[in-house]
Design an enzyme around this catalytic site. Structure first.
Site, PDB file in Angstrom:
ATOM      1  N   GLU A 107      96.273  -9.791   4.675  1.00 39.99           N
ATOM      2  CA  GLU A 107      96.177 -10.284   6.047  1.00 39.99           C
ATOM      3  C   GLU A 107      96.896  -9.321   6.984  1.00 39.99           C
ATOM      4  OE1 GLU A 107      98.722 -13.632   7.172  1.00 39.99           O
ATOM      5  OE2 GLU A 107      99.103 -13.902   5.023  1.00 39.99           O
ATOM      6  N   HIS A 115     103.109 -20.888  -3.029  1.00 41.19           N
ATOM      7  CA  HIS A 115     103.228 -19.823  -2.036  1.00 41.19           C
ATOM      8  C   HIS A 115     104.599 -19.960  -1.368  1.00 41.19           C
ATOM      9  CE1 HIS A 115     102.812 -17.271   1.332  1.00 41.19           C
ATOM     10  NE2 HIS A 115     102.731 -18.249   2.199  1.00 41.19           N
ATOM     11  N   CYS A 118      97.613 -16.094   3.756  1.00 35.60           N
ATOM     12  CA  CYS A 118      98.265 -15.858   2.460  1.00 35.60           C
ATOM     13  C   CYS A 118      97.437 -16.359   1.286  1.00 35.60           C
ATOM     14  CB  CYS A 118      99.644 -16.517   2.450  1.00 35.60           C
ATOM     15  SG  CYS A 118     100.676 -15.944   3.807  1.00 35.60           S
TER      16      CYS A 118
HETATM   17  N1  COA Z   1     123.827 -23.555   6.068  1.00 34.63           N
HETATM   18  C1  COA Z   1     122.826 -24.065   5.298  1.00 34.63           C
HETATM   19  N2  COA Z   1     121.610 -24.427   5.809  1.00 34.63           N
HETATM   20  C2  COA Z   1     121.396 -24.225   7.127  1.00 34.63           C
HETATM   21  C3  COA Z   1     122.416 -23.710   7.972  1.00 34.63           C
HETATM   22  C4  COA Z   1     123.655 -23.361   7.395  1.00 34.63           C
HETATM   23  N3  COA Z   1     124.662 -22.839   8.122  1.00 34.63           N
HETATM   24  N4  COA Z   1     121.893 -23.641   9.232  1.00 34.63           N
HETATM   25  C5  COA Z   1     120.621 -24.112   9.169  1.00 34.63           C
HETATM   26  N5  COA Z   1     120.318 -24.467   7.895  1.00 34.63           N
HETATM   27  C6  COA Z   1     119.038 -24.961   7.370  1.00 34.63           C
HETATM   28  C7  COA Z   1     118.348 -25.978   8.235  1.00 34.63           C
HETATM   29  O1  COA Z   1     118.857 -27.267   8.033  1.00 34.63           O
HETATM   30  C8  COA Z   1     116.898 -25.821   7.775  1.00 34.63           C
HETATM   31  O2  COA Z   1     116.727 -26.464   6.541  1.00 34.63           O
HETATM   32  P1  COA Z   1     115.670 -27.689   6.382  1.00 34.63           P
HETATM   33  O3  COA Z   1     114.351 -27.170   6.884  1.00 34.63           O
HETATM   34  O4  COA Z   1     115.650 -27.942   4.927  1.00 34.63           O
HETATM   35  O5  COA Z   1     116.196 -28.782   7.214  1.00 34.63           O
HETATM   36  C9  COA Z   1     116.796 -24.334   7.481  1.00 34.63           C
HETATM   37  O6  COA Z   1     118.127 -23.855   7.361  1.00 34.63           O
HETATM   38  C10 COA Z   1     116.070 -23.535   8.566  1.00 34.63           C
HETATM   39  O7  COA Z   1     116.609 -23.900   9.807  1.00 34.63           O
HETATM   40  P2  COA Z   1     115.709 -24.033  11.118  1.00 34.63           P
HETATM   41  O8  COA Z   1     116.552 -24.444  12.233  1.00 34.63           O
HETATM   42  O9  COA Z   1     114.470 -24.818  10.808  1.00 34.63           O
HETATM   43  O10 COA Z   1     115.328 -22.465  11.269  1.00 34.63           O
HETATM   44  P3  COA Z   1     114.390 -21.707  12.272  1.00 34.63           P
HETATM   45  O11 COA Z   1     114.054 -22.492  13.475  1.00 34.63           O
HETATM   46  O12 COA Z   1     115.031 -20.381  12.433  1.00 34.63           O
HETATM   47  O13 COA Z   1     113.015 -21.556  11.445  1.00 34.63           O
HETATM   48  C11 COA Z   1     111.483 -20.901   9.779  1.00 34.63           C
HETATM   49  C12 COA Z   1     112.935 -21.245  10.082  1.00 34.63           C
HETATM   50  C13 COA Z   1     111.360 -20.697   8.275  1.00 34.63           C
HETATM   51  C14 COA Z   1     110.573 -22.062  10.187  1.00 34.63           C
HETATM   52  C15 COA Z   1     111.106 -19.595  10.542  1.00 34.63           C
HETATM   53  O14 COA Z   1     111.838 -18.537   9.995  1.00 34.63           O
HETATM   54  C16 COA Z   1     109.632 -19.253  10.477  1.00 34.63           C
HETATM   55  O15 COA Z   1     108.843 -19.743  11.268  1.00 34.63           O
HETATM   56  N6  COA Z   1     109.230 -18.376   9.539  1.00 34.63           N
HETATM   57  C17 COA Z   1     107.836 -18.045   9.313  1.00 34.63           C
HETATM   58  C18 COA Z   1     107.247 -18.994   8.299  1.00 34.63           C
HETATM   59  C19 COA Z   1     105.852 -18.585   7.961  1.00 34.63           C
HETATM   60  O16 COA Z   1     105.590 -17.422   7.732  1.00 34.63           O
HETATM   61  N7  COA Z   1     104.911 -19.522   7.960  1.00 34.63           N
HETATM   62  C20 COA Z   1     103.538 -19.174   7.744  1.00 34.63           C
HETATM   63  C21 COA Z   1     103.140 -19.096   6.339  1.00 34.63           C
HETATM   64  S1  COA Z   1     103.339 -20.573   5.432  1.00 34.63           S
END
Ligand code: COA
Length: 391
Positions: free
Chosen positions: A83, A237, A115
């Site tokens: 992709e 995945h 993916c």
């Molecule tokens: N210690 C431990 N865990 C922590 C933390 C800390 N200090 N701070 C935050 N977290 C946890 C949160 O609770 C959350 O866990 P949960 O989802 O189990 O509740 C996790 O870390 C991520 O936090 P979040 O605030 O949701 O992060 P974000 O807004 O930065 O987004 C993703 C994370 C993964 C959604 C983002 O990186 C993303 O969009 N990535 C792309 C994903 C992708 O490619 N998708 C398409 C294909 S499937």
């Protein structure tokens, strides 16, 4: 429907990049508490391509050991799943075909559905081998995952390629006939043709993924699939490794099982080791999960493994594979560890410079800096043509 099929993955090899960025360096730049990366999303580091690496060099590097072991005689089809395509017309697989010296009596095509593409490639390959069990199909899944700097997606980048030789009487995993399918038109992740970096709605992508787990599992049951407790492990995945845990918890819940933490760890814990240090490799990710599982699990002989392949947008498939007796003699465990260990750490500034690079579009002659020590490199671009070198 019979569970048995004598077609599947005969060999599996992967390659990743020259450089690696530890999440500690990213956290040092953006002030994120490191626990969010290490525990919250389950990522330790991400592979960063050198200026002279791309999906072609990674794909060729992944496939070369397979060609060295099995030769080229029976390969009449190459399916390149990606992709992060480099051309709207020409398949990246044609460059790989050339770099590997495959025979001209061969069809080569590129497949895309986020993916999920490599799983479509695997299933289509099985159909071709069923028609003529003397033939083999080379499936290459290769991607560079790139999000905008300072976006939430930045921590979930990565790059790798997996190559699989699909054949009759496979040495590693027999893919079973029953397959659960699910498609839904959602905008959780996409990359318009004019953009280099993908766009993602992170929370939407998690919920779309979980919907797809339900949908594909439901269809898998209706197609005569196995019951949940028959599986030794589940390869999901992994856009980030924590997603495998979320997905399995969701599946257990949906199927009316207890969501015991230790059960979830047993089901997915051995599939995350490579993805946690490589990062998101899009099409390759679920098969890096399989590589980690086969390399690390005690003994999976004759055990069924569940696969959940998800591609945003979205298409998902749940299917099963049975591990073949004697599989351990055919694994590439040492080479796999070496592919990860050979990467050179870059600091945040070095990563940022590589991230911001793009090939010139003026049609002139441009060579790329010689950075990779791998066997294949993108030497430059001239008259809008990418120039590759094998050494
Ligand atoms: N210690 C431990 N865990 C922590 C933390 C800390 N200090 N701070 C935050 N977290 C946890 C949160 O609770 C959350 O866990 P949960 O989802 O189990 O509740 C996790 O870390 C991520 O936090 P979040 O605030 O949701 O992060 P974000 O807004 O930065 O987004 C993703 C994370 C993964 C959604 C983002 O990186 C993303 O969009 N990535 C792309 C994903 C992708 O490619 N998708 C398409 C294909 S499937």
């Amino acid at each position: 429907m019979s569970h048995d099929s004598a077609i599947g993955i005969h060999d599996l090899s992967f390659a990743t990049t020259e450089f690696v960025l530890p999440h500690t360096a990213l956290a040092g730049h953006n002030g994120t508490e490191i626990g969010k990366y290490h525990i919250g999303i389950g990522q330790r580091s991400m592979s960063v391509p050198a200026a002279d690496e791309d999906i072609v060099t990674l794909g060729a590097a992944a496939a070369a050991p397979i060609i060295a072991r099995h030769g080229t005689d029976r390969i009449r089809t190459v399916v390149f799943a990606t992709e992060s395509s480099i051309d709207q017309a020409k398949s990246a697989g044609v460059y790989v075909h050339s770099l590997l010296g495959l025979q001209s009596a061969c069809r080569v095509v590129e497949l895309k559905q986020a993916c999920y593409g490599a799983t479509a490639a695997l299933q289509f390959a099985i159909g071709l081998v069923r028609r003529d069990p003397g033939q083999q199909v080379l499936v290459v899944a290769s991607d560079v995952s790139k999000y905008e700097l300072d976006s939430p997606g930045e921590a979930t980048q990565g790059a790798a390629a997996v190559a699989m030789l699909v054949s009759a009487d496979p040495a590693l995993v027999r893919i079973e006939n029953a397959s659960g399918l699910f498609t839904a038109d959602v905008m959780d992740f996409w990359r318009p043709n004019y953009r280099d970096a993908a766009l993602v709605d992170g929370q939407e992508s998690i919920s779309a993924y979980l919907q797809a787990v339900e949908g594909s599992w439901k269809d898998y049951g209706e197609q005569g699939g196995r019951s949940l407790d028959e599986f030794a492990a589940f390869c999901y995945h992994q856009p980030f490794t924590k997603m495998a845990y979320k997905a399995h918890r969701h599946l257990l819940n949906y199927a009316g099982h207890d969501t015991d933490k230790d059960d979830i760890e047993r089901a997915v814990g051995q599939t995350v080791a490579y993805n946690a240090v490589i990062g998101n490799s899009y099409t390759a990710s679920v098969y890096l999960g399989l590589a980690a599982l086969l390399d690390q699990a005690e003994d999976l002989t004759d055990r069924p493994v569940g696969f959940l392949s998800y591609g945003s947008g979205s298409v998902a498939e749940f299917f099963a594979g049975t591990v073949v007796p004697g599989y351990r003699q055919h694994l590439r465990s040492e080479a796999n560890l070496e592919a990860i260990a050979r990467r050179k750490p870059v600091d945040y500034a070095g990563y940022r410079e590589l991230h911001e690079r793009s090939l010139p579009t003026d049609g002139g002659d441009h060579s790329t800096p010689a950075q990779t020590t791998g066997r294949f490199r993108l030497a430059g671009i001239s008259n809008h043509k990418r120039l590759y070198q094998a050494r």
